[in-house]
Motif scaffolding. Structure first.
Motif, PDB file in Angstrom:
ATOM      1  N   UNK A  95      -7.590   4.190   9.365  1.00 29.42           N
ATOM      2  CA  UNK A  95      -6.541   3.389   8.984  1.00 29.42           C
ATOM      3  C   UNK A  95      -7.708   2.554   7.946  1.00 29.42           C
ATOM      4  N   UNK A  96      -7.285   2.610   6.708  1.00 29.54           N
ATOM      5  CA  UNK A  96      -7.824   1.839   5.865  1.00 29.54           C
ATOM      6  C   UNK A  96      -7.327  -0.241   5.615  1.00 29.54           C
ATOM      7  N   UNK A  97      -7.132  -0.762   6.271  1.00 29.98           N
ATOM      8  CA  UNK A  97      -6.073  -2.205   6.496  1.00 29.98           C
ATOM      9  C   UNK A  97      -6.900  -2.567   6.765  1.00 29.98           C
ATOM     10  N   UNK A  98      -8.086  -2.703   7.053  1.00 23.62           N
ATOM     11  CA  UNK A  98      -9.800  -3.239   6.899  1.00 23.62           C
ATOM     12  C   UNK A  98     -10.303  -2.878   5.422  1.00 23.62           C
ATOM     13  N   UNK A  99     -10.283  -1.674   4.654  1.00 27.08           N
ATOM     14  CA  UNK A  99     -10.617  -1.832   3.241  1.00 27.08           C
ATOM     15  C   UNK A  99      -9.595  -2.470   2.450  1.00 27.08           C
ATOM     16  N   UNK A 100      -9.412  -2.890   2.465  1.00 27.08           N
ATOM     17  CA  UNK A 100      -8.035  -3.651   1.320  1.00 27.08           C
ATOM     18  C   UNK A 100      -9.163  -5.064   0.821  1.00 27.08           C
TER      19      UNK A 100
END
Length: 232
Positions: A67-72
């Motif tokens: 999940x790349x949510x935190x990468x934003x």
């Protein structure tokens, strides 16, 4: 975000501002290693050359299986770096490989745990490892036969493989046999049995006769029976 060594090299004009901007996007512990390597070269690479090298070792966000949510909003996201620096890695890259790899391992571990509920053996196949697996099937050129395929499912060498190889990370291959020599033997046994069965001549079963029946010889016999009854 520069490490002390990088900041010192910039202040002493040993590196250019572009080098420092590129290094600022990398975790500080890796900056320390990178600056040592950079300054040990006979000729300092240009900012463009250094950027190209950094892109090669950064992780493509498109290949992420987590999940790349935190990468934003992460500072190691090259998209965010472009808003801060004149020189940065191309958009769509992660410059924190440790974090990227940790999150990837988390997903691989979760998949492994889930598959272990259905298979005796689950292996994460990594680049450079000599893990040979083959799909277990009953029919076809590599088939082991219906009965053997069912028996193989309880074997300790039967299971699933999860790829950790670049380009295929996260791919799951189920119903695999990890013992190729045994698999080859079982395929050979199935082919031999089929060959023997095909070579065996077909036999026609004899027609059964009801108990106590009398064969009929023809019209003469029928006539003889009638005469006999008349005499009696």
């Amino acid at each position: 975000n520069c490490s002390p060594s990088v900041m010192g090299a910039l202040n002493e004009r040993k590196i250019q501002l572009g080098h420092a901007e590129l290094l600022a996007a990398v975790p500080k512990d890796r900056q320390e290693k990178a600056i040592v390597n950079l300054l040990s070269r006979p000729v300092l690479p240009t900012v463009a050359e250094f950027k190209a090298g950094l892109e090669q070792i950064s992780q493509a966000m498109a290949a992420a299986i987590f999940d790349k949510t935190d990468c934003t909003s992460c500072i190691h996201n090259s998209g965010n770096q472009q808003a801060l620096f004149a020189d940065s890695v191309s958009d769509g890259h992660c410059t924190n490989s440790d974090c990227f790899n940790q999150k990837t391992e988390g997903v691989l571990g979760a998949k492994k745990k889930s598959l272990e509920e259905n298979y005796p053996r689950v292996v994460i196949v990594r680049q450079g490892e000599n893990n040979t697996v083959i799909k277990l099937v009953a029919e076809g050129a590599n088939g082991v036969g219906t009965e053997q395929a069912a028996a193989c499912r309880s074997c300790k060498s039967f299971g699933a493989a999860i790829s950790a190889i670049p380009g295929k990370v996260g791919n799951v291959y189920e119903s695999q046999c990890f013992d190729t020599s045994c698999h080859t033997k079982k395929v050979g046994e199935r082919l031999l049995a089929e060959k023997k069965s095909a070579a065996k001549p077909e036999t026609t079963p004899a027609t059964a006769k009801p108990a106590g029946s009398t064969p009929v010889a023809g019209k003469g016999a029928e006539k003889s029976t009638t005469t006999s009854k008349a005499t009696v």
